[in-house]
Design an enzyme around this catalytic site. Structure first.
Site, PDB file in Angstrom:
ATOM      1  N   ASP A 189       0.857  -1.178   0.000  1.00  0.00           N
ATOM      2  CA  ASP A 189       0.000   0.000   0.000  1.00  0.00           C
ATOM      3  C   ASP A 189       0.894   1.229   0.000  1.00  0.00           C
ATOM      4  OD1 ASP A 189      -2.353   1.759   0.362  1.00  0.00           O
ATOM      5  OD2 ASP A 189      -3.343  -0.118   0.892  1.00  0.00           O
ATOM      6  N   GLU A 207      -9.568   2.527  -5.720  1.00  0.00           N
ATOM      7  CA  GLU A 207      -9.360   3.928  -5.381  1.00  0.00           C
ATOM      8  C   GLU A 207      -8.273   4.639  -6.187  1.00  0.00           C
ATOM      9  OE1 GLU A 207     -10.946   3.931  -0.816  1.00  0.00           O
ATOM     10  OE2 GLU A 207      -8.821   3.490  -1.050  1.00  0.00           O
ATOM     11  N   HIS A 232      -2.471   3.081  -4.692  1.00  0.00           N
ATOM     12  CA  HIS A 232      -2.014   2.589  -3.383  1.00  0.00           C
ATOM     13  C   HIS A 232      -0.581   2.077  -3.490  1.00  0.00           C
ATOM     14  CE1 HIS A 232      -5.603   2.949  -0.856  1.00  0.00           C
ATOM     15  NE2 HIS A 232      -6.328   2.593  -1.896  1.00  0.00           N
TER      16      HIS A 232
HETATM   17  C1  TNX Z   1     -10.739   1.631   1.762  1.00  0.00           C
HETATM   18  S1  TNX Z   1     -11.293  -1.269   1.029  1.00  0.00           S
HETATM   19  C2  TNX Z   1      -9.624   1.006   1.259  1.00  0.00           C
HETATM   20  C3  TNX Z   1      -8.423   0.867   2.098  1.00  0.00           C
HETATM   21  C4  TNX Z   1      -8.616   1.515   3.440  1.00  0.00           C
HETATM   22  C5  TNX Z   1      -9.997   1.203   3.954  1.00  0.00           C
HETATM   23  C6  TNX Z   1     -10.269   1.688   5.331  1.00  0.00           C
HETATM   24  C7  TNX Z   1     -10.336  -0.810  -0.060  1.00  0.00           C
HETATM   25  C8  TNX Z   1     -10.291  -1.655  -1.221  1.00  0.00           C
HETATM   26  N1  TNX Z   1      -9.613   0.332   0.075  1.00  0.00           N
HETATM   27  O1  TNX Z   1      -7.302   1.370   1.445  1.00  0.00           O
HETATM   28  O2  TNX Z   1      -7.642   1.064   4.307  1.00  0.00           O
HETATM   29  O3  TNX Z   1     -10.956   1.766   3.081  1.00  0.00           O
HETATM   30  O4  TNX Z   1     -11.476   1.182   5.836  1.00  0.00           O
END
Ligand code: TNX
Length: 765
Positions: free
Chosen positions: A192, A332, A267
């Site tokens: 990440d 994301e 990430h």
């Molecule tokens: C979203 S769940 C994210 C993570 C974060 C999390 C915190 C996901 C695929 N991505 O990077 O840690 O929310 O709840």
């Protein structure tokens, strides 16, 4: 009278049914309890009819012996049952009902037999006996026939070791727990923004540079700015390939598949700190020491180098992880840089793509083709649906269930992990007494109530739901103790959701079996949370401007004790016997007690009983719909919000001032006004910068009531801020204007953006 009798009979019936439960979690598919019991003793031997069972027989003998101070031996033995023994047998025709993970357990007075189609079934049978034994007072377990097999083939737990590195010993501890909970997948989030955690021989800088960040632990996760060039990076760690291989083998022996997650295209700031040339801009922003949002610094999708790099990395990853699935993240990714990047735009043109979403889809398709060519399958977060799903991909549905539903309808395999029920980084108790968490509220009962198969799916589509998974994102879990606190006991709930038949899932029964589970956790040195014993304090308006106060707990507790005078409740404090009436302002403090010991934190709630009960209120503007919660009357219900901004008592206004006009219905003498507001800077919620309070007798002419004081927050983080006025006025109407803090300050990650104003209560007396 007759009604009472019926109720008593029904309650007795339920109680009898519960006592007929075995102390097992997850509960088996079929249990029939028989007369008599089997006594473990020094005469007990574990016999196994296949060498494949030797190591698990040895492990059980060791653990049971230690548990009951016995000397249990193991022996290879082909010829059926022997008195006093526990027989492990793979020697039977294939039993379709049991599948590869199921087992049959016969507990007779003379001996015990576990039979299964495969070693994993025998292993689960041994776990079941272990649970019966550790709950037994005298090494005697009840005779029974158990036929058991899982409902879902994918029963997972995810762990993010990037946001906070966890020592290998903790990973082993979690694998042991997964086995005991009959879970079979460990999804290891190794990459990440905040750290790269897996040794890659061809790219040593991934761990030399990417695994380390500046230590800004003293600041809230979201208040940590990017590091300046040359900052000392001392915080982090990584696992060598050798360490990982050993762990993977250890897990495999326990029927647990380890699925690695190598995030892309976003990430990955930890990668770009080591190899900045893989981004669109080539800029080096370092490894971020805390939260970054939005995530724009991502792999360049236009450069061939990016794909060469990823194929090299995945090649090494596939060598260490034999799992058929490889998780590639996909979540994301903010496409801002891709829009500006010549190479990305060129790629869009060359490949005839419509936009940047299709570019992400191109990215994932290409990686899928690579994985498929090497005999592996791709899993990604539900964003991989955007711009077209890769042909063989499995979708992990995290932003609710929609992604999972869409994918299942398209005939793709799905793993459900919606934030609402499966995110164990959410609060499990009252945030005012819980350690800092990311937000949300997912108590034990909510996890237990989770149904992985959405009602929208037909029977055929439902087959694509392979199972579900609990996610441990560790932004707010800096140390193993905190990880355990968030994982347990919620893992017990999801384990039962995933293993036990839908029809036998029963919350009352689970509650009845939980004390034994807590004892197990304690015996194994796990820092399980007792939040489910916290008292929930609720209030309902009652006649005569009073409130009815109601207590409840999730798990059953022997007693609830409380005080109304601000002192901490002890075992001798008032005993809660049922709802009671509060007719004056009071601070209620309550806690659960068992055997004289407090279980769970003390919960405090202040109820205001003054002239506002029954008054009318008008708000301008209306609260933002995201935080309209209970509506305007929440401000006059006598209940103040907790520091958790998700608490239903809060109303939120984004960038706006707030004006409240309160009509007390008749002219009253007023000496005190309090407005309860919130400071929670990481959620962009700021205290009002000023407040004016005016009063009026006729609702036409208003007089300035005088000075109001706004306490400034003492520290970063979360704090309730009261706006207080004291004086002497006579009025029917009170007008309160709160000035929004304005744009977030310069040193805030959201600098310049609108801040939220939050209000939960207006108290007038
Ligand atoms: C979203 S769940 C994210 C993570 C974060 C999390 C915190 C996901 C695929 N991505 O990077 O840690 O929310 O709840």
């Amino acid at each position: 009278m007759k009604k009472d009798l019926i109720i008593i009979i029904v309650l007795l019936f339920i109680a009898l049914q519960l006592t007929a439960q075995l102390p097992l979690i997850p509960y088996p598919a079929h249990v029939s309890i028989k007369e008599g019991s089997f006594q473990f003793s020094n005469k007990t031997k574990i016999l196994y009819d296949s060498p494949l069972l030797k190591s698990m027989a040895d492990a059980s003998a060791t653990s049971w012996s230690a548990l009951k101070a016995l000397q249990i031996e193991t022996l290879a033995h082909k010829n059926g049952a022997v008195e006093h023994s526990v027989v492990l047998s793979l020697n039977q025709p294939y039993n379709h009902e049991l599948g590869m993970e199921g087992y049959q357990l016969e507990i007779l007075t003379s001996h015990v037999v576990i039979s299964a189609n495969a070693p994993s079934g025998i292993r689960y049978g041994l776990q079941t006996i272990g649970q019966l034994l550790d709950a037994a007072t005298d090494a005697k377990i009840s005779c029974a026939t158990i036929v058991d097999f899982p409902r879902f083939s994918y029963r997972g737990m995810h762990l993010d070791v990037s946001r906070h590195f966890m020592p290998m010993s903790q990973i082993y501890k979690m694998i042991d727990e997964l086995e005991r909970h009959k879970m079979n997948v460990f999804h290891w989030h190794l990459v990440d923004d905040q750290g790269w955690r897996i040794e890659i021989k061809k790219y040593p800088k991934l761990t030399d540079v990417g695994a380390w960040r500046e230590d800004k632990s003293d600041k809230h996760w979201n208040d940590r700015s990017l590091s300046k060039a040359g900052a000392k990076t001392t915080y982090g760690g990584y696992y060598t390939q050798e360490e990982i291989s050993s762990l993977v083998a250890y897990a495999a022996e326990r029927n647990i598949t380890v699925i690695p997650e190598i995030e892309m295209p976003a990430h990955v700031m930890s990668v770009l700190a080591a190899y900045p040339e893989l981004s669109c801009t080539g800029e080096n922003l370092g490894v971020p020491p805390g939260g970054v949002w939005p995530i724009t610094h991502i792999y360049c999708a236009g450069k061939e180098e990016t794909f060469n790099f990823l194929e090299d990395v995945l090649t090494e990853v596939m060598e260490i992880f034999p799992s058929s699935y490889i998780h590639i993240g996909g979540d994301e990714a903010d496409k801002t840089e891709w829009k500006k990047c010549d190479k990305c735009q060129q790629r869009i043109k060359d490949e005839g793509l419509k936009d940047e979403h299709e570019l992400q889809s191109y990215f994932i398709h290409r990686i899928e083709a690579f994985l498929n060519a090497h005999g592996r399958k791709l899993i990604g977060w539900d964003e991989i649906l955007e711009g077209g799903l890769a042909p063989n991909a499995t979708v992990m549905s995290w932003r609710g269930e929609e992604g999972g539903i869409a994918a299942a309808k398209m005939g793709h395999n799905v793993i459900m992990t919606p934030g609402s029920h499966c995110y164990f980084d959410h609060y499990q108790g009252d945030p005012s007494v819980e350690p800092l968490a990311i937000g949300g509220y997912t108590p034990l009962s909510k996890v237990y109530a989770y149904e992985p198969v959405p009602a929208e799916l037909t029977e055929n589509e439902a087959k694509f739901v392979l199972g579900a998974q609990a996610n441990h994102w560790t932004e707010y879990m800096p140390v193993p103790e905190q990880l355990e606190y968030m994982a347990f006991p919620r893992l017990a709930a999801i384990a039962e959701v995933l293993w036990s038949p839908r029809s036998s899932r029963n919350w009352e029964s689970f509650v009845y079996r939980m004390p034994a589970q807590f004892q197990r956790y304690e015996a194994r040195g796990l820092n399980a949370s007792k939040s489910a014993y916290q008292v929930k304090i609720n209030a309902k308006p009652a006649p005569g401007k009073s409130l009815e106060i109601i207590f409840s707990t999730e798990l059953q507790t022997s007693s609830i004790r409380y005080t109304l005078d601000g002192t901490e409740p002890v075992d001798e404090s008032l005993l809660y016997t049922g709802p009671f009436i509060l007719s004056e302002t009071a601070t209620v403090k309550a806690a659960s007690f068992s055997n004289g010991m407090r279980q769970g934190a003390v919960i405090t709630k202040t109820f205001f009983l003054g002239k506002t009960n029954g008054a009318k209120i008008k708000l301008t503007p209306a609260p933002n719909e995201r935080y309209a919660h209970k509506g305007n009357t929440a401000l006059l219900n006598g209940i103040s919000g907790t520091v958790n901004h998700q608490d239903e008592e809060w109303l939120g206004f984004s960038g706006d001032n707030m004006e409240a006009l309160i009509d007390l219905q008749s002219s009253e003498k007023i000496s005190k006004i309090s407005v309860i507001t919130l400071h929670n800077s990481s959620a962009w919620i700021m205290e009002p910068s000023s407040a004016t309070i005016e009063t009026s007798v006729d609702g036409v002419t208003y007089a300035d009531a005088g000075k109001t004081i706004i306490d400034k927050p003492l520290k970063d983080g979360r704090q309730i801020i009261e706006v207080n006025w004291e004086g002497d006025a006579k009025a029917r109407f009170v007008r309160i204007k709160l000035q929004n803090y304005g744009p977030l300050p310069k040193d805030h990650p959201g600098a310049g953006k609108a801040s939220w104003l939050f209000v939960s209560e207006i108290f007038i007396d």
